[in-house]
Enzyme design. Structure first.
Site, PDB file in Angstrom:
ATOM      1  N   HIS A 279       7.320   8.651   6.183  1.00  0.00           N
ATOM      2  CA  HIS A 279       7.835   7.421   5.584  1.00  0.00           C
ATOM      3  C   HIS A 279       8.502   7.697   4.242  1.00  0.00           C
ATOM      4  O   HIS A 279       7.974   8.406   3.389  1.00  0.00           O
ATOM      5  CB  HIS A 279       6.751   6.340   5.466  1.00  0.00           C
ATOM      6  CG  HIS A 279       5.596   6.653   4.565  1.00  0.00           C
ATOM      7  ND1 HIS A 279       5.607   6.407   3.203  1.00  0.00           N
ATOM      8  CD2 HIS A 279       4.368   7.161   4.829  1.00  0.00           C
ATOM      9  CE1 HIS A 279       4.448   6.739   2.677  1.00  0.00           C
ATOM     10  NE2 HIS A 279       3.677   7.206   3.640  1.00  0.00           N
ATOM     11  N   ASP A 291       2.899  11.845  -0.709  1.00  0.00           N
ATOM     12  CA  ASP A 291       2.820  10.637   0.119  1.00  0.00           C
ATOM     13  C   ASP A 291       4.067   9.787  -0.074  1.00  0.00           C
ATOM     14  O   ASP A 291       4.088   8.924  -0.936  1.00  0.00           O
ATOM     15  CB  ASP A 291       1.562   9.856  -0.267  1.00  0.00           C
ATOM     16  CG  ASP A 291       1.295   8.667   0.629  1.00  0.00           C
ATOM     17  OD1 ASP A 291       1.826   8.644   1.755  1.00  0.00           O
ATOM     18  OD2 ASP A 291       0.567   7.762   0.202  1.00  0.00           O
ATOM     19  N   GLU A 325       6.183   1.868   4.999  1.00  0.00           N
ATOM     20  CA  GLU A 325       4.852   2.139   5.540  1.00  0.00           C
ATOM     21  C   GLU A 325       3.776   1.655   4.587  1.00  0.00           C
ATOM     22  O   GLU A 325       2.738   1.129   5.020  1.00  0.00           O
ATOM     23  CB  GLU A 325       4.685   3.639   5.803  1.00  0.00           C
ATOM     24  CG  GLU A 325       3.376   4.002   6.503  1.00  0.00           C
ATOM     25  CD  GLU A 325       2.223   4.259   5.558  1.00  0.00           C
ATOM     26  OE1 GLU A 325       1.074   4.332   6.030  1.00  0.00           O
ATOM     27  OE2 GLU A 325       2.443   4.385   4.327  1.00  0.00           O
ATOM     28  N   GLU A 326       4.002   1.799   3.297  1.00  0.00           N
ATOM     29  CA  GLU A 326       2.947   1.564   2.315  1.00  0.00           C
ATOM     30  C   GLU A 326       2.488   0.108   2.237  1.00  0.00           C
ATOM     31  O   GLU A 326       1.305  -0.158   2.065  1.00  0.00           O
ATOM     32  CB  GLU A 326       3.393   2.037   0.921  1.00  0.00           C
ATOM     33  CG  GLU A 326       3.560   3.538   0.788  1.00  0.00           C
ATOM     34  CD  GLU A 326       2.246   4.303   0.866  1.00  0.00           C
ATOM     35  OE1 GLU A 326       1.193   3.678   1.123  1.00  0.00           O
ATOM     36  OE2 GLU A 326       2.265   5.530   0.683  1.00  0.00           O
ATOM     37  N   ASP A 353       2.098  12.594   7.569  1.00  0.00           N
ATOM     38  CA  ASP A 353       1.798  11.654   6.487  1.00  0.00           C
ATOM     39  C   ASP A 353       0.412  11.929   5.924  1.00  0.00           C
ATOM     40  O   ASP A 353      -0.379  11.017   5.694  1.00  0.00           O
ATOM     41  CB  ASP A 353       1.904  10.203   6.986  1.00  0.00           C
ATOM     42  CG  ASP A 353       1.746   9.182   5.857  1.00  0.00           C
ATOM     43  OD1 ASP A 353       1.894   9.574   4.684  1.00  0.00           O
ATOM     44  OD2 ASP A 353       1.463   8.015   6.156  1.00  0.00           O
ATOM     45  N   HIS A 423      -1.513   7.804  -3.989  1.00  0.00           N
ATOM     46  CA  HIS A 423      -1.195   6.523  -4.622  1.00  0.00           C
ATOM     47  C   HIS A 423      -1.404   6.520  -6.140  1.00  0.00           C
ATOM     48  O   HIS A 423      -1.611   5.460  -6.736  1.00  0.00           O
ATOM     49  CB  HIS A 423      -2.031   5.393  -4.011  1.00  0.00           C
ATOM     50  CG  HIS A 423      -1.780   5.153  -2.565  1.00  0.00           C
ATOM     51  ND1 HIS A 423      -2.505   4.231  -1.829  1.00  0.00           N
ATOM     52  CD2 HIS A 423      -0.889   5.699  -1.699  1.00  0.00           C
ATOM     53  CE1 HIS A 423      -2.076   4.235  -0.579  1.00  0.00           C
ATOM     54  NE2 HIS A 423      -1.088   5.118  -0.481  1.00  0.00           N
TER      55      HIS A 423
END
Length: 467
Positions: A279, A291, A325-326, A353, A423
């Site tokens: 993503h 990520d 995606e997030e 991912d 994140h």
């Protein structure tokens, strides 16, 4: 005698084919490690563009950049697939402190969770109720929660070797904590960062209010693991301490973005599709290198490595860089929706991912029959220390493609350091190792090569290999 000669000819054919596969896979790894492009692409995504929150200018720049780079590879097709995505913005930096008595405060590290509303302009200050689960919240009820800030403090389970299992065991408090606490009259939610390490980085991530009325929606933020420990200890000494936080995030109108798609058209079965992807969006605190910039550039390099290795796929191979995606999964859903509408036959999908760390193997979402045949390929990967072939989940973006005819798989790198960066502001390019990233790209390419060559119905065991 005739039957013996026939059997010998079959065994010789199998041995020759196995050696051909071993040679092609060796070429793929050699090309990736000596002439890879993934690290160079990631450098640009991370350091020249940065965090790529859905709907942001940086996400738009990432779409333009990756499309241009795919076009340079001389693929048969490169195109953008429109998709509407949410646009949530963080606003001014968050601020928080613990107040033990009037005027005596200790600053702590927080960040708003994606999708959260803002605090009132002057922030929120209230007493704190610490809980370890959503069930405990319900047990306390409105009487003990109303007017207070709920502090969810369930850590990841440290003795689980599979860190994604540990993540799954506590992420519900991040995703649904504000929704559930709001029902009992809480004024805000603070959630322990989903991280195995004790550090000062708050980790964001998506949250949802579900169908909770606007009047019951409350601001939600993550607190670093060090500061979660501090807050818990201080509450143990004094239940009357107060917590203050302010954040300025907003949910704006949806905007148009794109999935980025490139294709090598199959030479024998052009209407059978194999896809590989990651993503393109990320959170905004770091630059999204692990990520999921890593997964995107690895997936891009799969097509380049096939071309560089002189392998002409039988089936059409697509790289798909999914958007959103997030905080919505809209890119994955849009791709599956369009594929279904067109009647496209997808036979295999592989997603990366889980970070750009050393690859260990794959998990497969498929029938037992197919999985048992895939296990015959393990010998081909052993020279590269790839031993992990297990049934399990694949990836969020390829999940919407699932049906009875497709095999889904996920690349599984070593996950022990992944949630240190997940994140958070330290998900940056300097934490990606070039060689590990390139090993991952080669590992993905090798699996795509095998699925393309043998399909999912004619896979045969290849266990007799020569050095």
């Amino acid at each position: 005698m005739r039957n013996i000669l026939f059997l010998l000819s079959i065994l010789v054919s199998i041995s020759v084919t196995a050696q051909e596969d071993a040679d092609n896979i060796k070429k793929i790894y050699s090309t990736s490690l000596t002439n890879g492009k993934s690290y160079e692409w990631l450098d640009h995504l991370s350091n020249q563009i940065g965090g790529r929150l859905s709907g942001s200018l940086n996400a738009e720049k990432a779409v333009e950049y990756t499309k241009e780079e795919l076009e340079k590879l001389g693929l048969d097709k490169v195109w953008l697939q429109p998709v509407m995505v949410p646009r949530w913005v963080r606003g001014a930096p968050e601020f928080a402190y613990i107040e033990t008595s009037p005027g005596k405060t200790t600053s702590v590290n927080i960040c708003a969770l994606g999708g959260s509303i803002a605090t009132p302009s002057g922030g929120i200050k209230a007493n704190v109720v610490e809980v370890k689960s959503l069930d405990e919240l319900e047990t306390l009820g409105k009487e003990k929660i109303e007017g207070k800030i709920v502090f969810f403090n369930r850590p990841m389970q440290a003795d689980l070797i599979n860190t994604f299992e540990a993540y799954g065991g506590c992420v519900d408090q991040r995703y649904a904590g504000a929704r559930e606490a709001g029902k009992f009259g809480a004024v805000g939610v603070i959630v322990r960062s989903v991280n195995l390490r004790l550090d000062d980085y708050p980790h964001t991530g998506s949250m949802s209010y579900g169908d909770l009325p606007n009047s019951q929606r409350i601001p939600s933020a993550a607190i670093s693991t060090n500061d979660a420990e501090l807050l818990s200890n201080m509450l143990g000494l004094n239940k009357d301490i107060k917590f203050y936080f302010s954040q300025h995030c907003q949910q704006l109108k949806d905007v148009q973005s794109y999935n980025v798609i490139g294709e090598i058209t199959g030479s024998e079965f052009p209407n059978e599709y194999i896809i590989v992807g990651g993503h393109l969006d990320s959170w905004d605190l770091g630059d999204g290198s692990h990520d999921d910039g890593a997964g995107c550039v690895q997936s891009m390099d799969v097509l380049r490595l096939l071309k560089e290795s002189g392998i002409k796929p039988k089936r059409s191979i697509r790289v798909v860089l999914f958007m959103n995606e997030e905080n919505g999964l809209r890119g994955g859903r849009k791709y599956a929706e369009v594929a279904k509408a067109k009647g496209e036959k997808h036979v295999f999908a592989l997603e990366s991912d889980s970070g750009g760390f050393t690859p260990r193997g794959f998990t497969f979402d498929c029938s037992d029959a197919v999985f048992n045949k895939v296990l015959g390929w393990k010998e081909l990967f052993k020279p590269y220390l790839i031993h992990y072939f297990e049934k399990g989940g694949s990836g969020a973006d390829i999940g919407p493609l699932k049906d009875d005819n497709i095999v889904l798989a996920g690349l599984r790198p070593d996950s022990q350091r992944y949630f240190d960066h997940h994140h958070a502001a330290n998900d940056t390019f300097e934490h990606v190792n070039k060689r590990e990233l390139e090993l991952g790209a080669a590992t993905m390419t090798a699996l795509v090569y095998l699925f393309d060559k043998y399909g999912t119905e004619t896979i045969t065991d290849k266990t007799e290999l020569k050095d």
